[in-house]
Design an enzyme around this catalytic site. Structure first.
Site, PDB file in Angstrom:
ATOM      1  CG  ASP A  25       6.621 -10.412   1.312  1.00 45.75           C
ATOM      2  OD1 ASP A  25       7.064  -9.477   0.625  1.00 45.75           O
ATOM      3  OD2 ASP A  25       5.415 -10.553   1.554  1.00 45.75           O
ATOM      4  CE  LYS A  47       3.264  -8.214  -1.990  1.00 48.53           C
ATOM      5  NZ  LYS A  47       4.170  -7.545  -1.019  1.00 48.53           N
ATOM      6  CG  ASP A  73       3.461  -3.765  -1.433  1.00 57.90           C
ATOM      7  OD1 ASP A  73       2.961  -2.625  -1.325  1.00 57.90           O
ATOM      8  OD2 ASP A  73       3.158  -4.711  -0.689  1.00 57.90           O
ATOM      9  CB  VAL A  74       8.134   0.702  -1.682  1.00 57.51           C
ATOM     10  CG1 VAL A  74       9.184  -0.343  -2.016  1.00 57.51           C
ATOM     11  CG2 VAL A  74       7.796   1.522  -2.928  1.00 57.51           C
ATOM     12  CE  LYS A  75       1.427  -1.937   1.980  1.00 55.98           C
ATOM     13  NZ  LYS A  75       2.400  -3.005   1.593  1.00 55.98           N
ATOM     14  CG  LEU A  76       6.501   5.458  -2.874  1.00 54.73           C
ATOM     15  CD1 LEU A  76       6.643   6.191  -4.207  1.00 54.73           C
ATOM     16  CD2 LEU A  76       7.843   5.359  -2.165  1.00 54.73           C
ATOM     17  CG  HIS A  77       2.127   7.945   3.766  1.00 53.98           C
ATOM     18  ND1 HIS A  77       1.365   7.334   4.737  1.00 53.98           N
ATOM     19  CD2 HIS A  77       1.641   9.213   3.671  1.00 53.98           C
ATOM     20  CE1 HIS A  77       0.473   8.194   5.215  1.00 53.98           C
ATOM     21  NE2 HIS A  77       0.639   9.342   4.575  1.00 53.98           N
ATOM     22  CG  ASP A  78       7.992  11.848   2.562  1.00 55.55           C
ATOM     23  OD1 ASP A  78       7.799  13.036   2.904  1.00 55.55           O
ATOM     24  OD2 ASP A  78       8.973  11.187   2.918  1.00 55.55           O
ATOM     25  CB  ILE A  79       5.905  16.241   1.321  1.00 55.69           C
ATOM     26  CG1 ILE A  79       7.337  16.117   0.805  1.00 55.69           C
ATOM     27  CG2 ILE A  79       5.871  16.457   2.839  1.00 55.69           C
ATOM     28  CD1 ILE A  79       8.146  17.396   0.993  1.00 55.69           C
ATOM     29  CB  THR A  81       8.053  17.774  -3.654  1.00 55.39           C
ATOM     30  OG1 THR A  81       7.205  18.901  -3.909  1.00 55.39           O
ATOM     31  CG2 THR A  81       9.343  17.939  -4.450  1.00 55.39           C
ATOM     32  CB  THR A 129      -4.947  -7.092   4.807  1.00 58.91           C
ATOM     33  OG1 THR A 129      -3.556  -7.417   4.796  1.00 58.91           O
ATOM     34  CG2 THR A 129      -5.395  -6.723   3.403  1.00 58.91           C
ATOM     35  NE  ARG A 189      -2.136 -16.177   4.503  1.00 55.25           N
ATOM     36  CZ  ARG A 189      -1.476 -15.232   3.846  1.00 55.25           C
ATOM     37  NH1 ARG A 189      -1.786 -14.961   2.595  1.00 55.25           N
ATOM     38  NH2 ARG A 189      -0.503 -14.565   4.428  1.00 55.25           N
ATOM     39  N   GLY A 218       1.212 -14.927  -0.741  1.00 54.88           N
ATOM     40  CA  GLY A 218       2.587 -15.071  -0.304  1.00 54.88           C
ATOM     41  C   GLY A 218       2.899 -16.440   0.233  1.00 54.88           C
ATOM     42  NE  ARG A 219       3.054 -15.075   5.620  1.00 55.34           N
ATOM     43  CZ  ARG A 219       2.827 -14.255   6.625  1.00 55.34           C
ATOM     44  NH1 ARG A 219       3.445 -14.445   7.783  1.00 55.34           N
ATOM     45  NH2 ARG A 219       1.987 -13.252   6.500  1.00 55.34           N
TER      46      ARG A 219
END
Length: 241
Positions: A25, A47, A73-79, A81, A129, A189, A218-219
Site C-alpha cells: 500500500d 498484495k 485487492d480491488v474489491k469489485l462491486h458492481d452489476i 455484467t 476489518t 498485527r 502491511g505496515r
C-alpha cells in the site's frame, strides 16, 4: 483440522512464509518495486491494492509479478455484467487472487468467478476489518457476528473458492463454510504493533490457530526499518501454529 491441514485442503502452500501476503500500500511503483525486491522469498504473496492500482493500473501488476504471486485487492462491486467483464480483463494480467464484495450478491460473485476463469481465485470480502458493530449499525447493517457468516455462505454457494474476513470472524466462518474454502485474513498485527485502522485485528498466530490460510500484513512489515527481517519474524511466529 489444523491450520496446515486447512491450507492444504484449500490448495495453498504451508511453509510459514508462504502464508504471508504483504500489502504493498504505497503510492509509487518505484516504492512497490523496492519493497517487492527486498521481500521476494520472505513472503508468499504481494498484495496490490487500490492505491497502487489506481496510480499505475495493469503496469503495477505486471511489475510486481516479477517478484512473486500477485493478489489484486480491488474489491469489485458492481452489476454482474460489469464485474464479469472486469474480471476477464484482470485474468489477462495473471493475478492469482482477486477480491470482490460478497455484498454484491450471488449473481455478481458468480459473474466474477466466471470472468476470472482458471486464471486465479476469487476472494469474496465479507465485512471490512475497519468496520465495528457501531459502524455497521450506523448504516443499518446487521452486526458482524450475524452478517459475516451469512455473506460467507452466500459467496461460497455462488462459487467463490475463497473469502476475506476479519480475524475475530474466522471461527464462525470456518464453521459455516467448512474446510475446503481458502480464508484470507487482513487486520493482522504482530503483538505490540498496534491496530492502526483495523477495528477487529489479531496477532498472526491467533489468526492461524482460528482457521486462517493466508495472512495479510502491511505496515508492520513495509514500514519496518528492515522489512525482510520483519517478515521473517512474522513467519517465525507461525512455525508449528
Amino acid at each position: 483440522m489444523t491450520a496446515a491441514e486447512h491450507a492444504a485442503a484449500a490448495g495453498t502452500a504451508t511453509a510459514p512464509a508462504d502464508r504471508i501476503a504483504v500489502a504493498l500500500d504505497v503510492p509509487t511503483l518505484d516504492e512497490a518495486r523496492a519493497l517487492a525486491g527486498t521481500l521476494s522469498g520472505h513472503v508468499g504473496w504481494f498484495k496490490v491494492g487500490l492505491e497502487l492500482f489506481s496510480a499505475h493500473g495493469p503496469s503495477a501488476v505486471e511489475a510486481i509479478a516479477a517478484y512473486g504471486p500477485v493478489f489484486l485487492d480491488v474489491k469489485l462491486h458492481d452489476i454482474p455484467t460489469t464485474v464479469e467483464r472486469a474480471a476477464a480483463r484482470i485474468a489477462e494480467l495473471g493475478v492469482g487472487l482477486l477480491t470482490v464484495h460478497a455484498a454484491g450478491g450471488r449473481d455478481m460473485v458468480r459473474a466474477a468467478v466466471s470472468g476470472l476463469g482458471d486464471a486465479g481465485r476469487v476472494l469474496a470480502v465479507t465485512v471490512l476489518t475497519s468496520m465495528s458493530d457501531l459502524d455497521l449499525q450506523s448504516i443499518a447493517a446487521p452486526a458482524a457476528r450475524t452478517q459475516v457468516p451469512s455473506l460467507a455462505s452466500l459467496a461460497v454457494q455462488a462459487g467463490a473458492p475463497g473469502l476475506v474476513c476479519a480475524p475475530k470472524d474466522l471461527v464462525a466462518v470456518r464453521r459455516t463454510v467448512g474446510d475446503d474454502v481458502l480464508l484470507v485474513t487482513p487486520g493482522i498485527r504482530p503483538a505490540g504493533s498496534g491496530d492502526d485502522d483495523h477495528a477487529r485485528a489479531a496477532t498472526p498466530a491467533r489468526a492461524l490457530a482460528d482457521g486462517a490460510d493466508l495472512l495479510v500484513v502491511g505496515r508492520p512489515i513495509t514500514r519496518a526499518d528492515d522489512p525482510a527481517a520483519a517478515a521473517d519474524a512474522v513467519a517465525a511466529g507461525l512455525t508449528g501454529a
